[in-house]
Design an enzyme around this catalytic site. Structure first.
Site, PDB file in Angstrom:
ATOM      1  N   ARG A 182     -78.311 -38.433 -25.329  1.00 42.46           N
ATOM      2  CA  ARG A 182     -78.098 -40.071 -25.562  1.00 42.46           C
ATOM      3  C   ARG A 182     -76.508 -40.245 -25.709  1.00 42.46           C
ATOM      4  O   ARG A 182     -75.949 -39.608 -26.540  1.00 42.46           O
ATOM      5  CB  ARG A 182     -78.699 -40.498 -26.917  1.00 42.46           C
ATOM      6  N   ASP A 217     -86.130 -57.247 -26.509  1.00 44.82           N
ATOM      7  CA  ASP A 217     -85.008 -55.911 -27.202  1.00 44.82           C
ATOM      8  C   ASP A 217     -84.097 -56.935 -28.012  1.00 44.82           C
ATOM      9  O   ASP A 217     -83.899 -57.841 -28.058  1.00 44.82           O
ATOM     10  CB  ASP A 217     -84.522 -55.293 -26.060  1.00 44.82           C
ATOM     11  N   GLN A 267     -88.023 -44.663 -22.286  1.00 48.34           N
ATOM     12  CA  GLN A 267     -88.609 -45.721 -22.952  1.00 48.34           C
ATOM     13  C   GLN A 267     -89.391 -46.145 -21.723  1.00 48.34           C
ATOM     14  O   GLN A 267     -90.677 -46.716 -22.237  1.00 48.34           O
ATOM     15  CB  GLN A 267     -87.618 -46.637 -23.046  1.00 48.34           C
ATOM     16  N   CYS A 315     -89.003 -51.953 -27.634  1.00 51.31           N
ATOM     17  CA  CYS A 315     -88.791 -50.522 -27.751  1.00 51.31           C
ATOM     18  C   CYS A 315     -88.641 -50.189 -29.091  1.00 51.31           C
ATOM     19  O   CYS A 315     -88.593 -48.754 -29.430  1.00 51.31           O
ATOM     20  CB  CYS A 315     -87.608 -50.130 -26.614  1.00 51.31           C
ATOM     21  N   HIS A 353     -82.476 -46.436 -19.875  1.00 47.63           N
ATOM     22  CA  HIS A 353     -83.302 -45.674 -20.852  1.00 47.63           C
ATOM     23  C   HIS A 353     -84.511 -45.573 -20.290  1.00 47.63           C
ATOM     24  O   HIS A 353     -85.734 -46.111 -20.600  1.00 47.63           O
ATOM     25  CB  HIS A 353     -83.433 -46.835 -22.044  1.00 47.63           C
ATOM     26  N   ARG A 399     -93.716 -42.498 -26.754  1.00 47.12           N
ATOM     27  CA  ARG A 399     -92.480 -41.599 -26.203  1.00 47.12           C
ATOM     28  C   ARG A 399     -92.900 -40.125 -26.336  1.00 47.12           C
ATOM     29  O   ARG A 399     -92.404 -39.442 -25.635  1.00 47.12           O
ATOM     30  CB  ARG A 399     -91.253 -42.117 -27.278  1.00 47.12           C
TER      31      ARG A 399
HETATM   32  N1   CP Z   1     -86.521 -47.015 -28.799  1.00 42.31           N
HETATM   33  C1   CP Z   1     -85.829 -46.027 -29.063  1.00 42.31           C
HETATM   34  O1   CP Z   1     -85.172 -45.287 -28.066  1.00 42.31           O
HETATM   35  O2   CP Z   1     -85.334 -45.803 -30.175  1.00 42.31           O
HETATM   36  P1   CP Z   1     -84.398 -45.056 -31.002  1.00 42.31           P
HETATM   37  O3   CP Z   1     -82.960 -45.425 -30.866  1.00 42.31           O
HETATM   38  O4   CP Z   1     -84.612 -44.821 -32.549  1.00 42.31           O
HETATM   39  O5   CP Z   1     -84.387 -43.612 -30.421  1.00 42.31           O
HETATM   40  N1  NVA Z   2     -80.678 -51.870 -25.908  1.00 39.33           N
HETATM   41  C1  NVA Z   2     -80.752 -51.109 -27.225  1.00 39.33           C
HETATM   42  C2  NVA Z   2     -82.054 -50.081 -27.022  1.00 39.33           C
HETATM   43  C3  NVA Z   2     -82.087 -49.148 -28.392  1.00 39.33           C
HETATM   44  C4  NVA Z   2     -83.202 -48.192 -28.022  1.00 39.33           C
HETATM   45  C5  NVA Z   2     -79.599 -50.218 -27.362  1.00 39.33           C
HETATM   46  O1  NVA Z   2     -79.033 -49.676 -26.401  1.00 39.33           O
HETATM   47  O2  NVA Z   2     -79.077 -50.237 -28.553  1.00 39.33           O
END
Ligand code: CP
Ligand code: NVA
Length: 308
Positions: A107, A225, A137, A266, A134, A294
């Protein structure tokens, strides 16, 4: 060797078989918990590195638990505690990690970092979120939709709010899974044109609609989101809140979708901002099934990457 870098970079038939395997493993797990079957451990002897340069709850726990359920082991690393966070190049990091582990999930911020890691690694790399997408997700989200309502093909998915990284992965998935998308939000926060064009070129209908009520009309799935993502500068917070306020998903807005529409987010959510508690905890919401899936979807993604 299969990386999992983005939905549109993965063959649609492979995406479908990943979801089939996810479903089978979810069912098998439920059976194991009742003592029906022996656990399948295809990751026996495999070491998986999970690298986080941004915070995470779901991604971190679901990957870690998923690897362990399949008999593998994990190393959870944060960018700042690695030399990567202190000037070592991604290319060198990729080559070194490849000598120690069998799979890398990352990530990170810039998409280029993910792509460079994949280019220089000799083991598969999985995208656990970048500023631009992502994919894990959306694999869980498609799985969740289909568990509740059957095939997502031909359905109307309405993204409400910021056209961000999660929205991008929905657009990447539209062509592969055959659903149509409406994105509703303020024009400055539209998704990147490249993603809209890609979905259209793959045969999906994509409309950008400014009026949220018009947008959600007859929706099969409504998705929200956060208004400010992890990579967004906090200095944009007030402006984003002003721009996105009219796009809150509340019970009134949901009443314009189909009566059996699902609501997804998400997570993490800012309750009372992008969606109200009434919707998050209401009859349309499947947010915790999404979170659980997930685990199952990513277990199948890892097996696809490792060919096991
Ligand atoms: N939805 C998601 O990716 O959550 P986290 O940021 O907690 O991993
Ligand atoms: N759009 C959000 C998703 C988190 C899982 C971010 O990137 O912070």
């Amino acid at each position: 060797m299969n990386h999992f870098l983005d939905i549109h970079k993965t063959d649609p038939a492979a995406l479908r078989s990943i979801l089939d395997q996810a479903r089978a493993m979810k069912d098998a797990r439920a059976g194991q918990l009742k003592g029906v079957k022996d656990a399948e451990t295809p990751l026996n002897g495999h070491m998986v590195a999970l690298i986080f340069e941004k915070p995470s709850t779901r991604t971190r726990v679901s990957f870690d638990v998923g690897v362990r359920q399949m008999g593998g082991e994990t190393l959870v690393l944060t960018g700042s505690e690695m030399q990567l966070g202190h000037g070592e190049t991604i290319a060198d990091t990729a080559q070194v990690l490849s000598r120690f582990v069998d799979l890398i999930m990352i990530r990170t911020f810039e998409e280029e970092s993910l792509l460079e890691l994949a280019e220089h690694a000799s083991v598969p790399v999985i995208n656990g979120l970048t500023n631009r997408s992502h994919p894990c997700q959306i694999m869980a989200d498609v799985m969740t939709y289909e568990e509740h309502r059957g095939p997502i093909a031909g359905k109307k998915v309405v993204w409400v709010g910021d056209g961000n990284n999660v929205c991008a992965s929905f657009l990447h998935a539209a062509g592969a899974f055959g659903f149509d998308m409406v994105v509703t939000g303020p024009q400055p926060l539209d998704p990147e044109k490249e993603f809209v064009d890609l979905a259209r070129s793959q045969g999906a209908s994509v409309e950008l609609v400014r009026d949220p009520i018009e947008a959600v009309k007859d929706a099969d799935l409504v998705v929200a989101d956060t208004w400010v993502s992890m990579h967004d500068s906090l200095s944009t917070r007030e402006r984003r809140h002003n721009q996105l306020g009219p796009y809150q998903v509340n019970a009134e807005l949901m009443s314009h979708a189909k009566p059996d529409a699902l609501f997804m987010h998400c997570l993490p959510a800012h309750r009372g901002e992008e969606a109200t508690n009434e919707v998050m905890d209401g009859p349309h919401s499947v947010i915790f099934d999404e979170a659980e899936n997930r685990l199952h979807a990513q277990k199948a993604v890892m097996r696809y990457c490792l060919g096991v």
